[in-house]
Design a protein around this motif. Structure first.
Motif, PDB file in Angstrom:
ATOM      1  N   PHE A  61       6.981 -40.818  63.828  1.00  0.00           N
ATOM      2  CA  PHE A  61       5.766 -40.509  63.077  1.00  0.00           C
ATOM      3  C   PHE A  61       4.524 -40.594  63.968  1.00  0.00           C
ATOM      4  CE2 PHE A  61       2.148 -42.574  61.027  1.00  0.00           C
ATOM      5  CZ  PHE A  61       1.701 -41.534  60.231  1.00  0.00           C
ATOM      6  N   TRP A  62       4.462 -41.602  64.775  1.00  0.00           N
ATOM      7  CA  TRP A  62       3.285 -41.761  65.633  1.00  0.00           C
ATOM      8  C   TRP A  62       3.190 -40.637  66.675  1.00  0.00           C
ATOM      9  CZ3 TRP A  62      -0.824 -44.180  64.553  1.00  0.00           C
ATOM     10  CH2 TRP A  62      -0.809 -45.356  63.779  1.00  0.00           C
ATOM     11  N   TYR A  63       4.344 -40.221  67.170  1.00  0.00           N
ATOM     12  CA  TYR A  63       4.327 -39.127  68.154  1.00  0.00           C
ATOM     13  C   TYR A  63       3.787 -37.846  67.528  1.00  0.00           C
ATOM     14  CZ  TYR A  63       5.988 -35.549  71.360  1.00  0.00           C
ATOM     15  OH  TYR A  63       6.059 -34.479  72.193  1.00  0.00           O
ATOM     16  N   LEU A  64       4.322 -37.474  66.357  1.00  0.00           N
ATOM     17  CA  LEU A  64       3.847 -36.248  65.699  1.00  0.00           C
ATOM     18  C   LEU A  64       2.385 -36.361  65.308  1.00  0.00           C
ATOM     19  CD1 LEU A  64       6.961 -35.529  63.421  1.00  0.00           C
ATOM     20  CD2 LEU A  64       6.342 -34.403  65.576  1.00  0.00           C
ATOM     21  N   ARG A  65       2.002 -37.534  64.846  1.00  0.00           N
ATOM     22  CA  ARG A  65       0.603 -37.722  64.448  1.00  0.00           C
ATOM     23  C   ARG A  65      -0.345 -37.620  65.651  1.00  0.00           C
ATOM     24  NH1 ARG A  65      -2.168 -40.086  60.213  1.00  0.00           N
ATOM     25  NH2 ARG A  65      -4.364 -39.461  60.482  1.00  0.00           N
ATOM     26  N   ALA A  66       0.080 -38.171  66.788  1.00  0.00           N
ATOM     27  CA  ALA A  66      -0.760 -38.085  67.989  1.00  0.00           C
ATOM     28  C   ALA A  66      -0.940 -36.637  68.423  1.00  0.00           C
ATOM     29  CB  ALA A  66      -0.133 -38.916  69.107  1.00  0.00           C
ATOM     30  N   GLU A  67       0.151 -35.839  68.329  1.00  0.00           N
ATOM     31  CA  GLU A  67       0.037 -34.421  68.696  1.00  0.00           C
ATOM     32  C   GLU A  67      -0.947 -33.697  67.782  1.00  0.00           C
ATOM     33  OE1 GLU A  67       2.394 -31.924  70.257  1.00  0.00           O
ATOM     34  OE2 GLU A  67       3.242 -33.358  71.664  1.00  0.00           O
ATOM     35  N   GLU A  68      -0.867 -33.992  66.505  1.00  0.00           N
ATOM     36  CA  GLU A  68      -1.750 -33.330  65.551  1.00  0.00           C
ATOM     37  C   GLU A  68      -3.207 -33.729  65.778  1.00  0.00           C
ATOM     38  OE1 GLU A  68      -1.891 -32.649  60.703  1.00  0.00           O
ATOM     39  OE2 GLU A  68      -0.460 -34.007  61.624  1.00  0.00           O
ATOM     40  N   VAL A  69      -3.459 -35.027  66.038  1.00  0.00           N
ATOM     41  CA  VAL A  69      -4.827 -35.492  66.275  1.00  0.00           C
ATOM     42  C   VAL A  69      -5.389 -34.868  67.541  1.00  0.00           C
ATOM     43  CG1 VAL A  69      -6.191 -37.537  66.858  1.00  0.00           C
ATOM     44  CG2 VAL A  69      -4.535 -37.635  65.000  1.00  0.00           C
ATOM     45  N   ASP A  70      -4.540 -34.697  68.581  1.00  0.00           N
ATOM     46  CA  ASP A  70      -5.010 -34.089  69.827  1.00  0.00           C
ATOM     47  C   ASP A  70      -5.422 -32.638  69.612  1.00  0.00           C
ATOM     48  OD1 ASP A  70      -5.291 -34.335  72.789  1.00  0.00           O
ATOM     49  OD2 ASP A  70      -3.837 -32.691  72.705  1.00  0.00           O
ATOM     50  N   ARG A  71      -4.650 -31.900  68.809  1.00  0.00           N
ATOM     51  CA  ARG A  71      -5.029 -30.508  68.520  1.00  0.00           C
ATOM     52  C   ARG A  71      -6.364 -30.447  67.778  1.00  0.00           C
ATOM     53  NH1 ARG A  71       0.473 -30.168  67.076  1.00  0.00           N
ATOM     54  NH2 ARG A  71      -0.128 -30.212  64.859  1.00  0.00           N
ATOM     55  N   LEU A 246     -31.324 -38.490  63.618  1.00  0.00           N
ATOM     56  CA  LEU A 246     -32.538 -37.686  63.468  1.00  0.00           C
ATOM     57  C   LEU A 246     -32.372 -36.640  62.374  1.00  0.00           C
ATOM     58  CD1 LEU A 246     -33.421 -37.162  67.234  1.00  0.00           C
ATOM     59  CD2 LEU A 246     -34.333 -38.880  65.676  1.00  0.00           C
ATOM     60  N   ALA A 247     -31.200 -36.047  62.302  1.00  0.00           N
ATOM     61  CA  ALA A 247     -30.979 -35.000  61.304  1.00  0.00           C
ATOM     62  C   ALA A 247     -29.501 -34.990  60.961  1.00  0.00           C
ATOM     63  CB  ALA A 247     -31.430 -33.639  61.836  1.00  0.00           C
ATOM     64  N   GLY A 248     -29.183 -34.574  59.722  1.00  0.00           N
ATOM     65  CA  GLY A 248     -27.807 -34.516  59.282  1.00  0.00           C
ATOM     66  C   GLY A 248     -27.373 -35.797  58.588  1.00  0.00           C
ATOM     67  N   THR A 249     -26.172 -35.760  58.019  1.00  0.00           N
ATOM     68  CA  THR A 249     -25.603 -36.907  57.303  1.00  0.00           C
ATOM     69  C   THR A 249     -24.248 -37.221  57.920  1.00  0.00           C
ATOM     70  OG1 THR A 249     -26.706 -36.219  55.267  1.00  0.00           O
ATOM     71  CG2 THR A 249     -24.898 -37.814  55.077  1.00  0.00           C
ATOM     72  N   PRO A 250     -24.090 -38.400  58.545  1.00  0.00           N
ATOM     73  CA  PRO A 250     -22.812 -38.716  59.195  1.00  0.00           C
ATOM     74  C   PRO A 250     -21.786 -39.232  58.200  1.00  0.00           C
ATOM     75  CG  PRO A 250     -24.332 -40.523  59.519  1.00  0.00           C
ATOM     76  CD  PRO A 250     -25.093 -39.457  58.754  1.00  0.00           C
ATOM     77  N   LEU A 251     -20.513 -39.129  58.618  1.00  0.00           N
ATOM     78  CA  LEU A 251     -19.437 -39.735  57.833  1.00  0.00           C
ATOM     79  C   LEU A 251     -19.308 -41.202  58.201  1.00  0.00           C
ATOM     80  CD1 LEU A 251     -16.738 -36.940  58.096  1.00  0.00           C
ATOM     81  CD2 LEU A 251     -18.242 -37.409  56.164  1.00  0.00           C
ATOM     82  N   THR A 252     -18.468 -41.908  57.473  1.00  0.00           N
ATOM     83  CA  THR A 252     -18.196 -43.315  57.812  1.00  0.00           C
ATOM     84  C   THR A 252     -17.452 -43.376  59.143  1.00  0.00           C
ATOM     85  OG1 THR A 252     -16.165 -43.223  56.548  1.00  0.00           O
ATOM     86  CG2 THR A 252     -18.125 -44.006  55.406  1.00  0.00           C
ATOM     87  N   PRO A 253     -17.529 -44.500  59.875  1.00  0.00           N
ATOM     88  CA  PRO A 253     -16.809 -44.594  61.161  1.00  0.00           C
ATOM     89  C   PRO A 253     -15.319 -44.384  60.987  1.00  0.00           C
ATOM     90  CG  PRO A 253     -18.369 -46.393  60.929  1.00  0.00           C
ATOM     91  CD  PRO A 253     -18.334 -45.689  59.604  1.00  0.00           C
ATOM     92  N   ALA A 254     -14.704 -43.913  62.080  1.00  0.00           N
ATOM     93  CA  ALA A 254     -13.258 -43.628  62.050  1.00  0.00           C
ATOM     94  C   ALA A 254     -12.469 -44.882  61.747  1.00  0.00           C
ATOM     95  CB  ALA A 254     -12.815 -43.038  63.388  1.00  0.00           C
ATOM     96  N   ARG A 255     -11.485 -44.726  60.860  1.00  0.00           N
ATOM     97  CA  ARG A 255     -10.693 -45.883  60.468  1.00  0.00           C
ATOM     98  C   ARG A 255      -9.690 -46.228  61.557  1.00  0.00           C
ATOM     99  NH1 ARG A 255     -11.038 -42.926  55.700  1.00  0.00           N
ATOM    100  NH2 ARG A 255     -12.041 -44.010  53.970  1.00  0.00           N
ATOM    101  N   ILE A 256      -9.392 -47.539  61.688  1.00  0.00           N
ATOM    102  CA  ILE A 256      -8.360 -48.020  62.611  1.00  0.00           C
ATOM    103  C   ILE A 256      -7.106 -48.269  61.789  1.00  0.00           C
ATOM    104  CG2 ILE A 256      -7.724 -49.822  64.250  1.00  0.00           C
ATOM    105  CD1 ILE A 256     -10.654 -50.243  64.768  1.00  0.00           C
ATOM    106  N   LYS A 257      -6.042 -47.693  62.214  1.00  0.00           N
ATOM    107  CA  LYS A 257      -4.809 -47.778  61.425  1.00  0.00           C
ATOM    108  C   LYS A 257      -4.160 -49.126  61.681  1.00  0.00           C
ATOM    109  CE  LYS A 257      -3.691 -43.970  63.401  1.00  0.00           C
ATOM    110  NZ  LYS A 257      -2.949 -42.832  63.917  1.00  0.00           N
TER     111      LYS A 257
END
Length: 856
Positions: A61-71, A246-257
């Motif tokens: 699962f982690w391998y496939l997820r890492a590939e998807e996140v990299d893309r 300065l401009a725009g609306t950010p999302l919440t920080p990236a979650r740590i799994k």
């Protein structure tokens, strides 16, 4: 023939099947393990296999997820760089338009009205441009045009000068470098939406002509420069160099799994890049939000994971149950072994009786004590073989009480007979014997040999008796009482004779002697418990004082010490010794010392009698001459009123001088009690020199003196200090006479200077002469009583001088003065502490011995 071949094959088989038949090797290894280890491995093996299976699933699962996140990250990077290029191109277009206006202003092609028209066109046509301002070379605004949406707080008025803000700093930078400048003012709390400032210099043919300042809205720049499809897919923001939004609306920080719950949640990926031509002061940042669950939403994955967890949970429960059963079995074995070892090693004899009094059990210690074997004792009925024959009746009654349940908590003492006929003392403790169903099946007895402890107890009792006899025979009163209590724990015979059997005398000694007896929480070096010192009781020093008890008519030396009483309470021991005879001897010695001091002064004045007579002869001769002269002039009638007044004044002055000399001698030799007062050093020196100068002039010795300025006062008896100075100066003059020094070398020097000794401030008096010094044999005995180098001397002068100085808490010394190897004189010096130091020492001595004078 068949059997031997079979045996040979079996003996050689292990060497061949060790590598060829792993299954057989595994069976042999398994059989070699203990049953406990087999149970543990059987329970752990399925759990380990399930754990490996789950680890493989998670790794995939982690391998496939890492590939998807990299893309996704690569796609985000390309989109952000594309958006940055769009923003850059739009800024460059606005920059070129502003630079064109600045160039036309420099060449004078347009004026104020045309500048406003062109600014209005730009602001209307391009929403990101909010304000366009023309600033002259001095930083003063010529004209400005702003969009209708600009708040009034951000408007710049013509004639206003740029001062103390970011625009003024950017203007100064452009003026100095003649280059384009982008600046981003810092974001302030409560401030209007930030604007990006751009300054283009207005360069004339020869000099700097000002700037054209354009202010861009970052919100509009992002909205109109970035494609709408990117704004729909990403949360895009613009930040300054410090990372502030300065401009725009950010999302919440990236979650740590960190757990399985967050694995099912989408995570935000982000990428940021600096926007040129602004540089690092403006950063474009995009955050992508994953909406596809991909492998996480795969139902098969979660089904496998759930089944693996269920299997692991069941295996874990089985393993824990097996472990609990094994622990109970091990605990039972350990408890049995422990009780058996304790039973065999305990020194207390154990004996069990049934309800009829029959012995059912004895341990090894019981057999060792009595000398009888277990087989001899078990099954016996009373009288038992270890009973003493002459104690049968007593032991039968005790056994009857035991069987009827009348047992004493502290046990009872008996005499036990060994198998060899010897006897020993023992103590028996009885308790009921209860079985697993709660029924009493007999009585358990424990027997302890107390022969040695009884011997020690008898010795302690005898020692206590001896100690009490010694304390009762002491010539000192001894009393012990707990702090803060009226109970008297101990008092010897002399205390009871003086104060009775109450604590009144103890408390009186403590109070009158100034010894601590109450709790004092205000002192840092005392414990909060009963006011004891923070030192341990064994190392705390004792307190002592000398007091006068009027009821007894005695002087007592009182000493106290803290101790821990036998019951654990903190107590105070007070020892009072009769010192009346010693005090009387000390007072007699003080009176004799005082008489010796007076005698020394009389001897000194006797030795100086001729000098004093010569000194008095001068004023008396002058009085006689003045009187004779006035009489002769009166007879001749030539005495005027002015001449008579002059002669009478001179006569009165000489008479006063003679009276002062006589009064000074009388006060010096007058016998009086020591009287320490706050005395000025200069006054004592002047009065001593007045008498010493008489002797020095008679001996033709020059007396020089030096007294340091602003010397603090000392607490001293002025007469005694003057006696020391006169004695030392007189001895110095005699030393010069004995050395027969020429007139140029006949001098004595007195110096009085401040000096610190052993950390205490004081005043040093030194008398230096030009005599022949002190021989070594004289230096060793210089301050001994009745030792003198003069034929007619009594040997008490220097001894008294040192006693006087030491009574003032001072020090006295003598040393020779050398010129190379030749002795050229001698110096006597003594040191007295200042008044403040002496008062501290007196206060300390008062605390230790507060009653130094006879109250009568």
């Amino acid at each position: 023939m068949v059997s031997p071949q079979k045996n040979n094959s079996e003996t050689t088989a292990p060497a061949s099947f060790t590598s060829a038949d792993p299954t057989r090797w595994w069976r042999m290894w398994w059989r070699s393990l203990s049953p406990t280890r087999q149970d543990r491995l059987a329970a752990l093996a399925p759990l380990v296999s399930v754990a490996f299976f789950m680890a493989a699933i998670i790794a995939a699962f982690w391998y496939l997820r890492a590939e998807e996140v990299d893309r996704d990250q690569q796609a985000l990077k390309r989109d952000v760089e594309y958006a940055q290029q769009r923003v850059r191109l739009r800024l460059l277009e606005r920059q070129e338009q502003v630079m064109r206006i600045a160039r036309d202003l420099a060449y004078g092609d347009i004026g104020t009205a045309e500048f406003v028209n062109r600014a209005e066109v730009l602001v209307t046509q391009y929403p990101e441009m909010q304000v366009l301002t023309w600033v002259d070379r001095d930083g003063r605004i010529i004209t400005s045009y702003a969009a209708p949406t600009v708040p009034s707080e951000q408007l710049r008025m013509p004639g206003e000068k740029l001062q103390h803000d970011e625009a003024a700093q950017s203007f100064q930078s452009v003026k100095e470098s003649n280059h384009l400048v982008y600046t981003q003012p810092p974001v302030r709390a409560g401030y209007n939406p930030p604007l990006l400032q751009f300054h283009s210099p207005v360069m004339g043919t020869s000099s700097f002509g000002g700037t054209v300042m354009a202010e861009f809205s970052l919100d509009n720049l992002m909205r109109y420069a970035i494609p709408s499809d990117l704004l729909a897919r990403y949360a895009i923001t613009l930040s300054d160099g410090q990372g502030k939004l300065l401009a725009g609306t950010p999302l919440t920080p990236a979650r740590i799994k960190t757990n399985w719950h967050t694995l099912a949640q989408p995570e935000a990926t982000e990428y940021q890049i600096a926007v040129s031509p602004v540089g690092s002061d403006l950063t474009l940042k995009a955050q992508a939000y994953r909406t596809s669950l991909s492998m996480v939403g795969n139902g098969m994955f979660w089904l496998v994971a759930a089944m693996s967890l269920l299997t692991a949970w069941l295996l874990m429960g089985t393993w824990r149950h097996t472990r609990k059963r094994l622990r109970a079995q091990d605990a039972l074995i350990a408890e049995t072994n422990f009780r058996r070892a304790m039973e065999n090693s305990v020194l207390t004899g154990m004996r069990a009786l049934d309800l009829q009094g029959r012995i059912t059990y004895v341990n090894a210690a019981f057999c060792q004590m009595t000398g009888w074997d277990e087989k001899d004792l078990v099954g016996q009925m009373p009288p038992y073989s270890y009973w003493a024959e002459h104690d049968y009746e007593y032991l039968h009654s005790k056994l009857k009480d035991e069987l009827s349940g009348k047992t004493a908590q502290g046990g009872f003492q008996v005499r036990v007979r060994r198998k060899n006929g010897s006897m020993f003392d023992a103590r028996l403790y009885i308790s009921p014997l209860i079985d697993a169903r709660g029924q009493q099946t007999g009585w358990m007895s424990s027997m302890t040999d107390i022969t040695e402890s009884k011997r020690i107890r008898d010795q302690l009792a005898a020692s206590h008796d001896r100690f009490t006899i010694v304390l009762e025979a002491l010539d000192a009163s001894v009393s012990v009482a707990p702090l803060g209590s009226a109970e008297l724990l101990f008092a010897n015979k002399l205390y009871r004779q003086w104060f009775g059997s109450q604590t009144t005398g103890h408390l009186q000694l403590v109070q009158q002697g100034g010894l601590p007896a109450e709790r004092s929480e205000s002192v840092d070096d005392e414990d909060g418990l009963m006011g004891l010192p923070t030192d341990s009781l064994t190392s705390a020093s004792s307190n002592n004082a000398e007091i006068y008890v009027a009821e007894l008519g005695k002087w007592l030396e009182v000493r106290s010490r803290y101790l821990s009483w036998v019951d654990g309470r903190l107590a105070q021991m007070v020892i009072a010794t009769d010192i009346t005879q010693r005090r009387m001897a000390e007072e007699l010695s003080a009176r004799q010392t005082e008489q010796a001091q007076t005698a020394s002064r009389l001897i000194t004045m006797g030795e100086m009698a001729s000098s004093v007579a010569h000194e008095l002869n001068q004023p008396l001769t002058a009085i006689s001459n003045y009187s004779s002269g006035m009489l002769s002039r009166l007879e001749k009638g030539s005495l005027t009123e002015e001449q008579m007044r002059f002669a009478l004044e001179k006569t009165a002055h000489q008479a006063q001088r003679a009276g002062q000399i006589i009064q000074r001698i009388r006060s010096f030799v007058k016998r009086s009690e020591p009287n320490r007062t706050l005395s000025q050093v200069q006054t004592m020196v002047d009065e001593a020199l007045e008498l010493a100068n008489i002797e020095m002039r008679r001996r033709n010795v020059r007396l020089n003196h030096f007294v340091a300025k602003r010397l603090p006062p000392v607490m001293a008896d002025a007469i005694l200090i003057e006696q020391v100075l006169i004695n030392l100066i007189k001895n110095a003059g005699e030393s010069i006479d004995q050395a027969q020094r020429p007139a140029t070398q006949r001098y004595v020097e007195l110096r009085v200077v401040p000096k610190e000794t052993e950390g205490q401030a004081g005043v040093e008096f030194s008398v230096q002469d030009s005599g022949k010094g002190l021989p070594p044999e004289v230096q060793e005995r210089l301050f001994e009583a009745f030792f003198s180098t003069k034929n007619e001397g009594m040997g008490i002068g220097l001894n008294l001088c040192r006693s006087i100085v030491e009574s003032h808490q001072g020090r006295m010394s003598a040393e020779n003065l050398y010129n190379g190897s030749e002795v050229v004189g001698c110096r006597f010096s003594f040191w007295i502490p200042l008044a403040a130091t002496q008062e501290k020492g007196d206060n300390l001595s008062t605390v230790i011995n507060p009653n130094t004078r006879n109250p009568a």
